[in-house]
Design a protein around this motif. Structure first.
Motif, PDB file in Angstrom:
ATOM      1  N   ARG A  88      -4.481   4.765   6.738  1.00 24.71           N
ATOM      2  CA  ARG A  88      -4.952   3.775   5.767  1.00 24.71           C
ATOM      3  C   ARG A  88      -5.458   2.518   6.457  1.00 24.71           C
ATOM      4  O   ARG A  88      -5.002   2.164   7.542  1.00 24.71           O
ATOM      5  CB  ARG A  88      -3.841   3.427   4.783  1.00 24.71           C
ATOM      6  CG  ARG A  88      -2.549   2.999   5.453  1.00 24.71           C
ATOM      7  CD  ARG A  88      -1.357   3.049   4.496  1.00 24.71           C
ATOM      8  NE  ARG A  88      -1.274   4.348   3.878  1.00 24.71           N
ATOM      9  CZ  ARG A  88      -0.957   4.553   2.594  1.00 24.71           C
ATOM     10  NH1 ARG A  88      -0.677   3.534   1.813  1.00 24.71           N
ATOM     11  NH2 ARG A  88      -0.899   5.750   2.098  1.00 24.71           N
ATOM     12  N   ASP A 141       0.805  -1.215   0.000  1.00 27.89           N
ATOM     13  CA  ASP A 141       0.000   0.000   0.000  1.00 27.89           C
ATOM     14  C   ASP A 141       0.842   1.270   0.000  1.00 27.89           C
ATOM     15  O   ASP A 141       0.360   2.345   0.313  1.00 27.89           O
ATOM     16  CB  ASP A 141      -0.971   0.007   1.178  1.00 27.89           C
ATOM     17  CG  ASP A 141      -0.273   0.035   2.532  1.00 27.89           C
ATOM     18  OD1 ASP A 141      -0.987  -0.010   3.533  1.00 27.89           O
ATOM     19  OD2 ASP A 141       0.960   0.117   2.582  1.00 27.89           O
ATOM     20  N   PRO A 172      -7.442   4.589   1.876  1.00 16.55           N
ATOM     21  CA  PRO A 172      -6.593   5.675   2.362  1.00 16.55           C
ATOM     22  C   PRO A 172      -7.449   6.876   2.773  1.00 16.55           C
ATOM     23  O   PRO A 172      -8.489   7.137   2.170  1.00 16.55           O
ATOM     24  CB  PRO A 172      -5.727   6.009   1.147  1.00 16.55           C
ATOM     25  CG  PRO A 172      -6.576   5.641  -0.030  1.00 16.55           C
ATOM     26  CD  PRO A 172      -7.490   4.527   0.408  1.00 16.55           C
TER      27      PRO A 172
END
Length: 207
Positions: A125, A117, A141
């Motif tokens: 997030r 990520d 996010p």
């Protein structure tokens, strides 16, 4: 007057508070999930004992004892280069290589993003990695001025999944732990915000 944050309260990230907040998050999330999971599943608070106790959550099937989902709230040592991060990444990869879902919640602006990520910048997030859909995963996010996204909690395929509302969990923790008594909102949080974000926080105390 305490600011009415739309999402994450950045003052809770202070290392002097985060260990307490982390423990409350695990317990309060388990408390909120269990009425939605029983009688087939149970949310169990687990401890990983090293130099410091790190709590996490396991969702287990009652009949078989099988771990269906692991929930991790990242801590500063998970996100800081060193032994703590290496141990966490090893544990994380073990889950990702298994048939267990992973819910990884990062409510800390400090430190490094986790693999999978890192390409999308944001203050915070939530990663939902479903075992049956890997290597694809759901990434939520969000930034300081945004609300915390709600998400479906992964169980077994074709089952009804409860909605997780972390904003409600945090609000409950803030009240039950009397965290307002441990925070000075006239000062910058730790880690500090940009000047524009700090002025935005100050404006919330006046609204």
């Amino acid at each position: 007057m305490a600011p009415n944050f739309p999402g994450m309260n950045p003052y809770l990230e202070n290392p002097s508070l985060w260990s307490e907040v982390h423990s409350w998050l695990i317990v309060e999330l388990a408390r909120s999930l269990n009425p939605l999971l029983i009688p087939k599943y149970r949310a169990a608070v687990e401890n990983l004992t090293e130099e410091i106790t790190e709590r996490y959550l396991e969702i287990r099937e009652i009949k078989t004892g099988k771990v269906i989902t692991v929930v991790e709230f990242l801590s500063p040592k998970n996100k800081r280069v060193g032994e703590g991060q290496e141990k966490y990444l090893t544990k994380r990869q073990k889950v990702l290589n298994s048939v267990t879902h992973l819910v990884e919640i990062d409510l800390l602006r400090m430190g490094n993003f986790m693999p999978m990520d890192a390409s999308i910048p944001s203050d915070y997030r939530i990663l939902v990695s479903r075992a049956n859909l890997r290597p694809e995963a759901e990434l939520y996010p969000f930034n300081l001025r945004e609300s915390i996204p709600q998400f479906l909690f992964p169980l077994q395929p074709l089952e009804s999944e409860p909605i997780v509302n972390l904003s409600e969990v945090l609000a409950q923790i803030y009240q039950e732990a009397a965290l307002d008594l441990a925070i000075d909102y006239s000062q910058q949080p730790v880690p500090p915000l940009s000047e524009s974000d700090f002025q935005w926080v100050r404006s919330l105390t006046e609204s």
